[in-house]
Design a protein around this motif. Structure first.
Motif, short mmCIF file in Angstrom:
data_model
loop_
_atom_site.label_atom_id
_atom_site.label_comp_id
_atom_site.label_asym_id
_atom_site.label_seq_id
_atom_site.Cartn_x
_atom_site.Cartn_y
_atom_site.Cartn_z
N LEU A 134 40.16 43.31 31.75
CA LEU A 134 40.60 44.67 32.03
C LEU A 134 39.57 45.69 31.58
O LEU A 134 39.06 45.63 30.46
N TYR A 149 48.54 48.19 34.40
CA TYR A 149 48.19 46.77 34.56
C TYR A 149 49.36 45.86 34.21
O TYR A 149 49.68 44.92 34.95
N TRP A 201 42.30 45.30 43.51
CA TRP A 201 43.06 44.32 42.72
C TRP A 201 44.09 43.64 43.61
O TRP A 201 44.82 44.29 44.38
#
Length: 245
Positions: A134, A149, A201
């Motif tokens: 991350l 996240y 993502w």
């Protein structure tokens, strides 16, 4: 088992907004690689690693399961791209001096891939597997991105994401002279550039697919006042494991 392709649907974003890797990572890999004839970049995506390897190897073979990714890949005269799963390739036995996998190992049938590595690698060849965790934005912004996240898009990650979070520590690596190393990719991006990176993502793409709305928009509004009008520096923590066949 059919290979899992999470990236063809946004190959254009991937090509534009994914990070490349720092010079010290390649220097470390090359310092542990004896041959310089031919390398294989597995799951090459848009060819970022393959392009970097062309400066050091006479020939680079690069494979991926996404035709759309390969159509957008970096072009160099000594790179040869082809569609192929990681676990079963068209290469001859004992072909490669170096085999690389960047930010993709967690999608593979790992036992089958490592068996294929042993088949196509020259004796003593190097295998380098790496990924990055991350992004780190700093004290003010890190809580926002961590919440996004874990909570906002957390349920939309594939189970394999846990292997990135643990830096591949729980995945077997049955090769000689194993080494681990860490690196940092430093970037300065505008907020717009960063938000488009988030849109690459796989969990964000799955969220959009299931909900028909873009979760990045709301996050961007939250981050705007803290980010400011200028580019913001960020760090991508990279983990690598390396060994010899």
């Amino acid at each position: 088992m059919q290979p899992l392709d999470r990236f063809s649907g946004h190959a254009d974003l991937y090509a534009q907004y994914r990070i490349d890797y720092p010079a010290d990572l390649y220097a470390f890999i090359l310092s542990n690689t004896s041959g310089r004839q031919i390398a294989w970049d597995c799951a090459t995506g848009n060819g970022q690693v393959a392009g970097a390897l062309t400066e050091h190897f006479n020939q680079v073979e690069a494979t991926d399961i996404s035709e759309k990714q390969l159509l957008l890949a970096v072009q160099q005269p000594n790179i040869h791209y082809q569609l192929s799963p990681a676990e079963q390739t068209p290469f001859a036995d004992a072909t490669f001096d170096l085999i690389t996998v960047a930010q993709a190992l967690h999608w593979f049938d790992l036992t089958a891939f490592h068996q294929e590595v042993r088949r196509v690698a020259k004796p003593g060849a190097t295998l380098a597997e790496w990924g990055y965790g991350l992004v780190q934005l700093g004290t003010d912004l890190d809580p926002l991105i961590l919440d996004f996240y874990r909570n906002r898009i957390g349920p939309y990650w594939d189970p394999q994401r846990k292997y990135i979070d643990t830096a591949y520590a729980t995945l077997p690596f049955p090769f000689h002279n194993p080494q681990r190393a860490t690196f940092t990719a430093k970037r300065s991006w505008s907020l717009e550039r960063f938000l488009n990176y988030l849109r690459t993502w796989s969990a964000v793409r799955q969220y959009i697919h299931e909900n028909e709305t873009d979760p990045v928009i709301g996050l961007g509004e939250e981050m705007k006042s803290l980010w400011g009008a200028d580019e913001h520096e960020m760090h991508f923590p990279i983990f690598l494991r390396l060994g010899h066949v």
